[in-house]
Design an enzyme around this catalytic site. Structure first.
Site, PDB file in Angstrom:
ATOM      1  N   ASP A  47       1.531 -11.957  -1.258  1.00 31.73           N
ATOM      2  CA  ASP A  47       0.089 -12.137  -1.465  1.00 31.73           C
ATOM      3  C   ASP A  47      -0.100 -13.577  -1.949  1.00 31.73           C
ATOM      4  O   ASP A  47       0.876 -14.263  -2.296  1.00 31.73           O
ATOM      5  CB  ASP A  47      -0.397 -11.115  -2.520  1.00 31.73           C
ATOM      6  CG  ASP A  47      -1.906 -11.178  -2.773  1.00 31.73           C
ATOM      7  OD1 ASP A  47      -2.640 -11.767  -1.950  1.00 31.73           O
ATOM      8  OD2 ASP A  47      -2.358 -10.637  -3.812  1.00 31.73           O
ATOM      9  N   GLN A  94      -6.121  -1.086  -0.992  1.00 33.25           N
ATOM     10  CA  GLN A  94      -5.147  -1.864  -0.229  1.00 33.25           C
ATOM     11  C   GLN A  94      -3.837  -1.094  -0.105  1.00 33.25           C
ATOM     12  O   GLN A  94      -3.232  -1.017   0.969  1.00 33.25           O
ATOM     13  CB  GLN A  94      -4.899  -3.202  -0.953  1.00 33.25           C
ATOM     14  CG  GLN A  94      -3.861  -4.078  -0.283  1.00 33.25           C
ATOM     15  CD  GLN A  94      -4.328  -4.573   1.068  1.00 33.25           C
ATOM     16  OE1 GLN A  94      -5.423  -5.105   1.188  1.00 33.25           O
ATOM     17  NE2 GLN A  94      -3.516  -4.387   2.099  1.00 33.25           N
ATOM     18  N   CYS A 101      -1.488  -8.597   2.254  1.00 33.26           N
ATOM     19  CA  CYS A 101      -2.808  -7.943   2.184  1.00 33.26           C
ATOM     20  C   CYS A 101      -3.895  -8.792   2.823  1.00 33.26           C
ATOM     21  O   CYS A 101      -4.935  -8.257   3.201  1.00 33.26           O
ATOM     22  CB  CYS A 101      -3.143  -7.616   0.733  1.00 33.26           C
ATOM     23  SG  CYS A 101      -3.155  -9.077  -0.321  1.00 33.26           S
ATOM     24  N   HIS A 126      -5.626  -2.916  -6.966  1.00 29.64           N
ATOM     25  CA  HIS A 126      -6.254  -2.892  -5.634  1.00 29.64           C
ATOM     26  C   HIS A 126      -5.807  -1.605  -4.919  1.00 29.64           C
ATOM     27  O   HIS A 126      -5.045  -1.649  -3.946  1.00 29.64           O
ATOM     28  CB  HIS A 126      -5.846  -4.141  -4.852  1.00 29.64           C
ATOM     29  CG  HIS A 126      -6.721  -4.454  -3.684  1.00 29.64           C
ATOM     30  ND1 HIS A 126      -7.822  -3.685  -3.324  1.00 29.64           N
ATOM     31  CD2 HIS A 126      -6.665  -5.466  -2.757  1.00 29.64           C
ATOM     32  CE1 HIS A 126      -8.396  -4.218  -2.258  1.00 29.64           C
ATOM     33  NE2 HIS A 126      -7.714  -5.291  -1.885  1.00 29.64           N
ATOM     34  N   ARG A 137      -6.767  -0.413   6.699  1.00 30.16           N
ATOM     35  CA  ARG A 137      -7.727  -0.336   5.592  1.00 30.16           C
ATOM     36  C   ARG A 137      -8.856   0.627   5.975  1.00 30.16           C
ATOM     37  O   ARG A 137      -9.291   1.446   5.178  1.00 30.16           O
ATOM     38  CB  ARG A 137      -8.325  -1.729   5.301  1.00 30.16           C
ATOM     39  CG  ARG A 137      -7.342  -2.781   4.820  1.00 30.16           C
ATOM     40  CD  ARG A 137      -6.781  -2.472   3.456  1.00 30.16           C
ATOM     41  NE  ARG A 137      -7.819  -2.220   2.486  1.00 30.16           N
ATOM     42  CZ  ARG A 137      -8.476  -3.168   1.792  1.00 30.16           C
ATOM     43  NH1 ARG A 137      -8.131  -4.426   1.937  1.00 30.16           N
ATOM     44  NH2 ARG A 137      -9.418  -2.856   0.918  1.00 30.16           N
ATOM     45  N   ARG A 194     -16.266  -4.212  -6.448  1.00 32.84           N
ATOM     46  CA  ARG A 194     -15.213  -5.242  -6.551  1.00 32.84           C
ATOM     47  C   ARG A 194     -15.619  -6.165  -7.684  1.00 32.84           C
ATOM     48  O   ARG A 194     -16.673  -6.798  -7.625  1.00 32.84           O
ATOM     49  CB  ARG A 194     -15.069  -6.014  -5.233  1.00 32.84           C
ATOM     50  CG  ARG A 194     -14.182  -7.241  -5.374  1.00 32.84           C
ATOM     51  CD  ARG A 194     -13.813  -7.877  -4.053  1.00 32.84           C
ATOM     52  NE  ARG A 194     -12.813  -7.097  -3.347  1.00 32.84           N
ATOM     53  CZ  ARG A 194     -12.016  -7.573  -2.400  1.00 32.84           C
ATOM     54  NH1 ARG A 194     -12.115  -8.841  -2.034  1.00 32.84           N
ATOM     55  NH2 ARG A 194     -11.135  -6.807  -1.802  1.00 32.84           N
TER      56      ARG A 194
HETATM   57  N1   CP Z   1      -7.073  -7.519   1.466  1.00 30.51           N
HETATM   58  C1   CP Z   1      -8.348  -7.575   1.060  1.00 30.51           C
HETATM   59  O1   CP Z   1      -8.804  -6.853   0.157  1.00 30.51           O
HETATM   60  O2   CP Z   1      -9.093  -8.470   1.768  1.00 30.51           O
HETATM   61  P1   CP Z   1     -10.592  -8.911   1.435  1.00 30.51           P
HETATM   62  O3   CP Z   1     -10.550  -9.702   0.172  1.00 30.51           O
HETATM   63  O4   CP Z   1     -11.010  -9.712   2.629  1.00 30.51           O
HETATM   64  O5   CP Z   1     -11.429  -7.671   1.259  1.00 30.51           O
HETATM   65  N1  NVA Z   2      -4.553 -10.895  -5.224  1.00 29.56           N
HETATM   66  C1  NVA Z   2      -5.640 -11.268  -4.345  1.00 29.56           C
HETATM   67  C2  NVA Z   2      -5.913 -10.161  -3.361  1.00 29.56           C
HETATM   68  C3  NVA Z   2      -7.015 -10.442  -2.386  1.00 29.56           C
HETATM   69  C4  NVA Z   2      -7.261  -9.312  -1.462  1.00 29.56           C
HETATM   70  C5  NVA Z   2      -6.877 -11.575  -5.167  1.00 29.56           C
HETATM   71  O1  NVA Z   2      -7.166 -10.828  -6.113  1.00 29.56           O
HETATM   72  O2  NVA Z   2      -7.550 -12.558  -4.869  1.00 29.56           O
END
Ligand code: CP
Ligand code: NVA
Length: 309
Positions: free
Chosen positions: A226, A135, A266, A132, A294, A105
């Site tokens: 989101d 997701q 999400c 993502h 997930r 990530r």
């Molecule tokens: N939706 C999602 O990716 O959540 P986290 O940031 O908690 O992993």
């Molecule tokens: N768009 C958000 C998604 C988190 C799961 C971010 O990148 O913070």
């Protein structure tokens, strides 16, 4: 089965998969979820290298790997040398010698691509600023469970044209779903990604970009949102609130959607910003099933990348 061909591959974005592969991954996830199928990957080790916070992705990948009989190592950049500036290409080549699979990530998609270039083991995008994909696999699984199909479903995403919006465009197009992204003018998704989604959708489904939130949700079966400021954009969060206010998913907006519409997010959610407390807690909200999925979707993905017999 075509997902057998995914053994050893990376998953850097959802459109790296073709529609048969997505369909088969979702079928596999359903079989794993129902308990009809059990797969075992004893002694396989997944590394989790997360430069941003995470609850769902971190825990769902960890539990999925444990349930497959494997192990995980949390490679927190704060305590590994990569956080002190060791080059990605060196870190990637070293991790490749220890691990069986790696989930990253990070911020830039190009950094993720560097990990994938220098590590021969499968590298999974656990979220970047651009995409993502994990997701969206869970979102598609949730939509399939709710409606029995994905093809022809109308989904409208409201808010920022961000990583989640980009992957929804591509994943939805692959599965023949009609996807509309409704955002304020200056916050639209990357036009190149929109164009790519349109190419993938062909004449099977419609990919639309809108600015009017009410028009955009008219009659749709899935309303998705989101956060308005993603990780890394915290400094602009206050500026964004009044701009995004008309795109809030609230009871009033939902009166324009299909009467049986479901609401997805999400997570994490900012209540009373992009979604009201009332809506996230309502029976049309499927966010907890979505979060659970997930784990099932990623278990199927891990199995496919590690290799299916
Ligand atoms: N939706 C999602 O990716 O959540 P986290 O940031 O908690 O992993
Ligand atoms: N768009 C958000 C998604 C988190 C799961 C971010 O990148 O913070």
């Amino acid at each position: 089965m075509s997902i057998k061909n995914l053994k050893g591959k990376d998953l850097l974005e959802v459109a790296a998969l073709n529609s048969d592969e997505v369909r088969e991954l979702l079928d596999l996830a359903e079989q794993l979820k129902s308990g009809k199928l059990k797969l075992t990957y004893n002694n396989k080790v997944l590394g989790l290298l997360f430069y941003k916070a995470s609850t769902r992705t971190r825990v769902s990948f960890s539990v999925a790997m444990y349930q497959l009989g494997g192990q995980i190592i949390d490679l927190n950049p704060n305590v590994t040398q990569v956080g002190r500036g060791e080059p990605i290409q060196d870190t990637a080549r070293v991790l490749d010698r220890y691990l069986d699979i790696l989930a990253v990530r990070t911020f830039k998609q190009t950094d993720l691509e560097t990990f994938a270039k220098y590590a021969e083991i499968p590298v999974i995008n656990a979220l970047t600023d651009s995409y993502h994909p994990c997701q969206i696999l869970a979102d598609l699984l949730t939509i399939k469970e709710c409606f029995g199909t994905i093809e022809g479903i109308n989904l409208t995403y409201l808010g920022d044209g961000n990583n989640v919006a980009h992957s929804l465009l591509l994943g939805g197009a692959l599965m023949g779903m009609n996807v509309c992204i409704a955002t304020p003018d200056r916050y639209q998704p990357n036009p190149e990604i929109v164009e790519r989604a349109r190419q993938i959708a062909g004449n099977k489904s419609k990919i639309a970009i809108a600015t009017d939130p009410i028009e955009a949700v008219k009659g749709v079966q899935v309303v998705y949102t989101d956060v308005w400021a993603s990780m890394g954009q915290e400094a602009s969060a206050d500026v964004r609130i009044p701009i995004f206010q008309p795109y809030q998913v609230n009871r009033q907006l939902l009166t324009h959607a299909d009467k049986d519409a479901i609401v997805l997010h999400c997570l994490p959610a900012h209540r009373e910003e992009e979604i009201t407390e009332e809506v996230i807690e309502a029976s049309q909200s499927r966010v907890w099933d979505q979060a659970e999925n997930r784990m099932h979707a990623q278990k199927a993905l891990l199995a496919a990348l590690l290799g299916l017999e």
